[in-house]
Each structure stands twice: as structure tokens, then as C-alpha cells.
Design a protein around this motif. Structure first.
Motif, PDB file in Angstrom:
ATOM      1  N   LEU A 176       5.734 -36.481  32.852  1.00 24.31           N
ATOM      2  CA  LEU A 176       6.891 -36.166  33.679  1.00 24.31           C
ATOM      3  C   LEU A 176       7.687 -37.415  33.994  1.00 24.31           C
ATOM      4  O   LEU A 176       7.167 -38.529  33.925  1.00 24.31           O
ATOM      5  N   THR A 214       9.645 -40.303  36.118  1.00 27.36           N
ATOM      6  CA  THR A 214       9.430 -40.982  37.393  1.00 27.36           C
ATOM      7  C   THR A 214      10.724 -40.885  38.193  1.00 27.36           C
ATOM      8  O   THR A 214      11.793 -41.175  37.667  1.00 27.36           O
ATOM      9  N   GLY A 258      11.048 -38.559  31.214  1.00 28.48           N
ATOM     10  CA  GLY A 258       9.784 -37.978  30.775  1.00 28.48           C
ATOM     11  C   GLY A 258       9.735 -37.835  29.268  1.00 28.48           C
ATOM     12  O   GLY A 258      10.712 -38.121  28.568  1.00 28.48           O
ATOM     13  N   GLY A 290      13.551 -33.443  34.374  1.00 29.31           N
ATOM     14  CA  GLY A 290      13.685 -33.435  35.836  1.00 29.31           C
ATOM     15  C   GLY A 290      14.494 -32.259  36.371  1.00 29.31           C
ATOM     16  O   GLY A 290      14.800 -32.209  37.561  1.00 29.31           O
ATOM     17  N   HIS A 327      13.713 -30.083  39.508  1.00 35.73           N
ATOM     18  CA  HIS A 327      13.887 -30.637  40.856  1.00 35.73           C
ATOM     19  C   HIS A 327      15.190 -30.218  41.513  1.00 35.73           C
ATOM     20  O   HIS A 327      15.390 -30.483  42.691  1.00 35.73           O
ATOM     21  N   THR A 360       2.772 -32.167  37.788  1.00 34.08           N
ATOM     22  CA  THR A 360       3.810 -32.263  38.815  1.00 34.08           C
ATOM     23  C   THR A 360       4.052 -33.724  39.131  1.00 34.08           C
ATOM     24  O   THR A 360       3.171 -34.567  38.974  1.00 34.08           O
ATOM     25  N   ASN A 361       5.273 -33.998  39.568  1.00 34.46           N
ATOM     26  CA  ASN A 361       5.615 -35.377  39.907  1.00 34.46           C
ATOM     27  C   ASN A 361       4.834 -35.858  41.116  1.00 34.46           C
ATOM     28  O   ASN A 361       4.510 -35.083  42.015  1.00 34.46           O
TER      29      ASN A 361
END
Lengths: 178, 178, 178, 178
Positions: free
Chosen positions: A31, A33, A48, A163, A166, B168-169
Motif C-alpha cells: 500500500l 505511504t 503503492g 490510495g 481513502h 491497510t495503511n
């Protein structure tokens, strides 16, 4: 009373692995950062990827994990892979030392080529290391069924390594401009 | 004030079932078992599957659940199934006693074969039990629409039975190297 | 400080709607009703659906919501719809009073038929009500782009109306057999 | 100890961007705005979109973000895009001042046209501004692999920009009619 659901675990080991005559191949998402901005926002810091790991067989059904080689597929390389038709092929080139003083000294290439009868693909990882004077080639035949697992799992992972999972709605009834 | 959302329920019963003349077929995911490592990480302990259950009709629209037979599709078998073209077929063989002293005594095979007019598939489960001296065959015709439900639901479930939904982050602002 | 994220809202209004010359069509998921078993498990009580609502135009760009007609697509009917090729059609029949003393008195049928030039589908809802002595027909042409939105959104919703999003791993470190 | 997982961040920056010779293109979802109704329900207030941003190259590998132009794809336009076959094209027209006194003064059009060899698409944004007397054209060639990323990520985002991820089951054991 630790729970998976609370997301506070350090690391997940849930690769999809295929073991074949001369080598094994496993895949798992890495994933991105994320980091918090002073503005209160969040941005993707390091993108990722889908990490592919190849490691050679040393005898029947025994594999040497110490000799593993990694190849991290970017979002666009994942797009290329999940878009492959039964007769299509693709090839990617990585330089793990890019932008450092060792740039160009290690060259990795991953090729994905269809079986002649359309029953799957050969995944071949070639690592030429001009520092260690080594040249390794790891080839794993992947069946159509295994490729379908990868296509489905990589499609699931793709928005997440970007991402995009999110993006979430603001809580209702809160305002940020007043 | 128990909630589904808090995830603390023991078991979910939400199969997709089709009832046909001679037998019924239901499908539901079995999630992987996870365990916590001393390192703080989490690994998949027992892999997940899509559990298919067949049970015979005993009279019109009556089915005998006591005579049910299970067949747990692995991730790769699910990949094979969701990849089937309208004229394709596949067949899987399982030995439920594999690695035990009863190995080879019970043989299960699942075949998925297209209707000749392309309107769906026959799902046939054959269980040969050399201990009980039984040989059972359960056949359920699955329409294209029902197969489309399975394909979509199995594609949804596939990354989850692989445990990929657990990636998961990390929470922001925590570091692990200092 | 109420939040969408905490899931305690009563009802969501987030239909996908298309407004055409003679009628409008909207679609939204109806999630299954779950109930808790004495065993601690949870089962699907009433199955979910994709609710289609048709309502007629009364003048240019004005529609009469009071005259709306519903048609709830089951999981298998959703499977049939998302599986339609550009030249395919399908038709479903519902009796809203099925199993009651009014069974057979109201007949609803939904047909989805391709435009002759492959540019989309006609969605036609016919409701014959033998109690009220009415016979209504609402037809909405749906473009390929609008159908692609439905296909993608319905594929997203399908596992959820089946309750498959409720399959979740047990919290780690808890055991149920000791 | 702020966490991404608790969803209280203000803004996410996780675009998918491609940088080409004459311009760059990035895409990211804009989620819908929800508002709470007096009835306790929640409705979509402002629909979500996929925001495309184009900005021109000023020299080799340098781009001028100040000259960016936006184009917000609606759900149906996203449906059109993810439905494109290798030889298909589509074009959308937006008036950013629609319904205001400046209606018609700025016209934006986005066209997506296939490369002649089927290796991807040209994304062309044309902005004619009759107030500023400008006419800008930004063209970004998108490879098949990049388009596959967009197709997969946009398919992930589509139900979310429609607000369909907010449909959730009621907590068990609560009733609303008594």
C-alpha cells in the motif's frame, strides 16, 4: 483482545503464491505511504505497488527463499497486466538503483508471454547485476485460472495501491470554512 | 444493542442458493483464518474458499439437507470458474482425507459443463466413498443469469478469501523504525 | 455531530436517475434485512434487491412522482441484466400480491430490449391491475453510457444485496470452542 | 496520533497522473456532498464526479500547474468512458457558467479518440472562453495500460461518487416503527 478489524496490526502476510517446477511466484499488494500535510490534508508520499517475488526450486517441491528476487509493479504496469488479452504479451524494465550512483548497474526485466496454446502465460524475471557479475533468470508458467485470480485480485488492489480507498465523505454537520 | 457493523457476530448465513428439479446448490464464502505473529504481524493461517453445497430433492420442491455434500473451491478454482467462457468447461478433484490414513478413500469431483445451447452450465458433484461404499451424483443446471450472479459475487469474495482486504495503511504519525 | 461514517442514519437517498421524454427511471439498492439468531449468528431475513422506479412525464421536463411504479430486481434478475450483451434482451414477471388472496390480480412485467442500432436498451414496465382495472406502460430509453453506469453500480451492489459484505473475520485471539 | 482510518482528514491528494510531451493529465474522484434530512435520512446534495485536470508542458518534463484546466466527469460520462471499446470515441460538452448570466460564454469539450493502431486514446480538452477571448487545447495521449488503470479505478469510484457506498444495514435489534 487484539483485533484485525481495528487495523493496528503491523504487517499482513497474505500472498497469492504459485509453485511450479523451476521456481515459485508470489504476489501481494504494497500500500502507499501517506503523510499528513500542515493544511490538514493527507497526501500519497510513496506510491503503492503489487510486489511480485520469484524464488527458485532447489529440488522437487523445495524452494530457496534466500534467492528470492522482487519486482514491484506500478499502477500502470498493473493496468497493462490486467488488460492482457489471451495472445498479448508485455515487458517491463526496472533499475532498482535509478537516481543513485549505481544507476544502470542492476537491470531487472519482467516479461509476460502467452503459452502458444492460450492456456496461460510465462512470467519471466531476468536480473542482470553488473556489480555482483550475476545474471539470473526465473521463469514461472501461470495457468489461465491462476492468471484470472491475479487479474481479479490486482483489480481489487489497484485503487487501493493508488490510495483511492481513502477518499471518504466528510462527517455530516461539520463545516471547515467558518 | 448488538450491531452487525461492529463485526462481533459469530456466523453469517447469507448463501446464494438455486433450487432445481433434482437438487439444490448454494454458495457462500469461507474467510481465511488469521493468526497473530510474535512480530506483531498477522498471517493467513488457513486459506479461505467458496463453499459449494449440493443437496438432493426428495419430492417436488422438497430437498433433504441431511444428504448435503460440500465442495470447497480454492482461490485458483474460483479463478478457473469466473474465467469460463460460454463454451468452456472445467473439472476439479478433491480428496477430503488427503494426508490422512484415509487418503484416496473418498474422491470428490466437481465438473462445470456448458449447456449445449449456451444458456448456462451443469454443475455436477460426484462423491465416491469407498469406506461407506457409496457413489453419489448431484447435478444442478445453472442458468446464465445465475452464473452471472456467481461470477460477480465470487469476484467480490475472491480477494477477501485470499485475505487481501486486510492490507491497510498504517495510522499516520506512527513510525516503526525509531 | 452526527456522522455518515458511524452508520446510524435511517435512510439514504442516492438513486441513479435518468429523465427521458415520456418517463423517468431511477435505481437504488435495497439492502437485506438481517436478524440475530439465538446461536449468536446472523442470517439474512429478507433478501435485498435493486429497486427500479418508473414515473411518467406530464409535460416537458415535468414528471409525476405520485404515479410512480416500482419493480424490485432480485439477485438473479440483476445477474441477468448485468450479463446482457448488446443485442440481448430479457423479461421478468412479478406478482406483488403473490401468496395472498389477491394473487394474480396485479401483474408487473419488466422488459429490457436493445435499440436496433445497439446504442442502448428500452426499459419497459407494464403494470396490469385487475382490481383497479388499470393497464399502465412506462418506457424509458437507456443509452449505452447509462446502462454502463447501471452495470457497474449493480455489480457493486449485488454482493451487498446478497449480504456477502457481512462475512468478516473473527477478531484475533478469541476462540469459540474452549 | 491522527489516523487515516478514522476518516477525519480534510482532503486527500491521491491523483492518478500521466505526464506526456505537451501536457499532463490527472484524475481523482470528487465524492458527493451529503446532507441530513429532518426525517433522519441522508440525501446526496451535490453529486460526485471524477475530476480530470489537464495542464501544459512548458519545457522538457516541466509543466505549468497555474495553467490547469478542469473537466468534471458525471456518473454517466464515466459510464461512457469505461464502456469504450478499442475503436470507440466519445465527446462531452460542459458549460461551467450554465444557469448564470455568463451561460454560453465559456465552452469546454472533452474528446476521447482512439489511436489509429488501437494502442490507446487521445484525451483532448478544448476550452473556448469568450470573456477572456482565449481558446486553449490540451492533448494527452493515453496508452492502453494507462486507460486500463483509469477504467479500473473509475469503476471502483463510480458507485462511490453516486453515494452507493453509504447504503448500510440497520444495526440489529433496533426497530423504527414502534
Amino acid at each position: 483482545q487484539s483485533s484485525v478489524a481495528d487495523g493496528r496490526v503491523d504487517k499482513i502476510f497474505a500472498s497469492y503464491s504459485v509453485y511450479k517446477g523451476k521456481a515459485a511466484l508470489s504476489a501481494s499488494p504494497r500500500l502507499p505511504t501517506l503523510s499528513k500535510l500542515d493544511s490538514g490534508g493527507v497526501k500519497v508520499d510513496r506510491k503503492g505497488s503489487i510486489m511480485l517475488t520469484f524464488w527458485p526450486a532447489v529440488s522437487e517441491r523445495k524452494y530457496d527463499w534466500e534467492k528470492k528476487q522482487h519486482f514491484a509493479l506500478s499502477a500502470t504496469e498493473v493496468g497493462s497486466m490486467i488488460n492482457l488479452g489471451p495472445q498479448d504479451s508485455c515487458e517491463f524494465f526496472h533499475d532498482p538503483a535509478m537516481l543513485s550512483s549505481n544507476a544502470g548497474k542492476v537491470r531487472k526485466s519482467l516479461s509476460i508471454k502467452p503459452h502458444s496454446d492460450g492456456s496461460g502465460y510465462f512470467f519471466s524475471l531476468n536480473v542482470v547485476n553488473n556489480i555482483l557479475k550475476t545474471n539470473e533468470r526465473l521463469v514461472v508458467p501461470v495457468t489461465s485460472a491462476e492468471f484470472a485470480v491475479m487479474r481479479t485480485a490486482f483489480s481489487f488492489a489497484l485503487p487501493r495501491i493508488m490510495g483511492w480507498d481513502h477518499y471518504t465523505n466528510q462527517p455530516l454537520g461539520t463545516t471547515h470554512n467558518n
